[in-house]
Design an enzyme around this catalytic site. Sequence first.
Site, PDB file in Angstrom:
ATOM      1  NE  ARG A  96      61.114  36.323  50.000  1.00  0.00           N
ATOM      2  CZ  ARG A  96      60.330  36.335  51.062  1.00  0.00           C
ATOM      3  NH1 ARG A  96      59.041  36.043  50.951  1.00  0.00           N
ATOM      4  NH2 ARG A  96      60.820  36.621  52.245  1.00  0.00           N
ATOM      5  CE  LYS A 131      35.367  39.956  38.842  1.00  0.00           C
ATOM      6  NZ  LYS A 131      34.471  40.855  39.614  1.00  0.00           N
ATOM      7  CE  LYS A 163      30.625  38.013  33.071  1.00  0.00           C
ATOM      8  NZ  LYS A 163      30.141  37.927  34.476  1.00  0.00           N
ATOM      9  CD  GLU A 193      26.378  39.373  34.547  1.00  0.00           C
ATOM     10  OE1 GLU A 193      27.425  38.872  35.018  1.00  0.00           O
ATOM     11  OE2 GLU A 193      26.375  40.305  33.723  1.00  0.00           O
ATOM     12  CG  ASP A 214      26.269  41.250  38.068  1.00  0.00           C
ATOM     13  OD1 ASP A 214      27.092  40.872  38.918  1.00  0.00           O
ATOM     14  OD2 ASP A 214      26.528  42.069  37.175  1.00  0.00           O
TER      15      ASP A 214
END
Length: 275
Positions: A96, A131, A163, A193, A214
């Site tokens: 597994r 992510k 960002k 960004e 973006d």
Amino acid sequence: MNLSMIDKLIQAALNEDVTYEDITTEAIIPDDLLSTANLIAKEDGVLAGLFVFKRVFEILGEVEIESFKRDGEEVKKVDIICTLKGKTKNILIGERTALNFIQRMSGIATLTREFVKKLEGTKAVLLDTRKTTPNLRILEKYATRMGGAVNHRFNLSDGILIKDNHIKAAGSITRAVELVRKRYSNLKKIEVETESLDMVKEALSCNVDIIMLDNMNLELIKEAVKLINGRALIEVSGNVNLNTIGDIAKTGVDFISTGAITHSYKSLDLSLRIV
């Protein structure tokens, strides 16, 4: 590839699955029983993580593996990927954990390959993102590479990406870039960004290296590409999916990034069967 880190991940997964012993296997399987098992594809896809699958059994010991496929290769339903021969107990104990790793990594590679195929005939390169599943980034970014993507930043130490929240905290793109250059001079490439043409213009005035567009719609992306006109590399992020990525790529951008390949994939259906 940091193999010691991967060994720690595997050992932690084995420890999670077996507190002190596999009570079912210990009750049924004699210690000296040997078996042969095949890893079989139950659907078409792209293989990734075979080396992790193998490493599970190397750690457990007394299992030899012969591979017929390799990472990055497309597999078809019913293909035998590899054959295991050795101690039955260890095959069952590791089954597994080994499958959990390879099925998820192959699922990422499979979805990534679908995105990459949409870019054929354009100059655009697919990038992954941060992510990822906490503590599994090293494996998930390996899987995106096997699918044909290029790794973006592995972590926050790898590159400068200013960002929206950096810009708000600094007061402007110009001020944020000034602060970065004050600390790092021209030693690091700077990406900014942007969410509007005005922000693109400000980023251009700062002579940044890469401009991220973006969450812009297609028409705005086209206008931004004309405005930038080769003065910076262009990355598109946001609202990127299998239905939109082809049209985005045709605008002439350099990079397209999406978190979907590491957070919205389906595990590839693989099975380990004793013969």
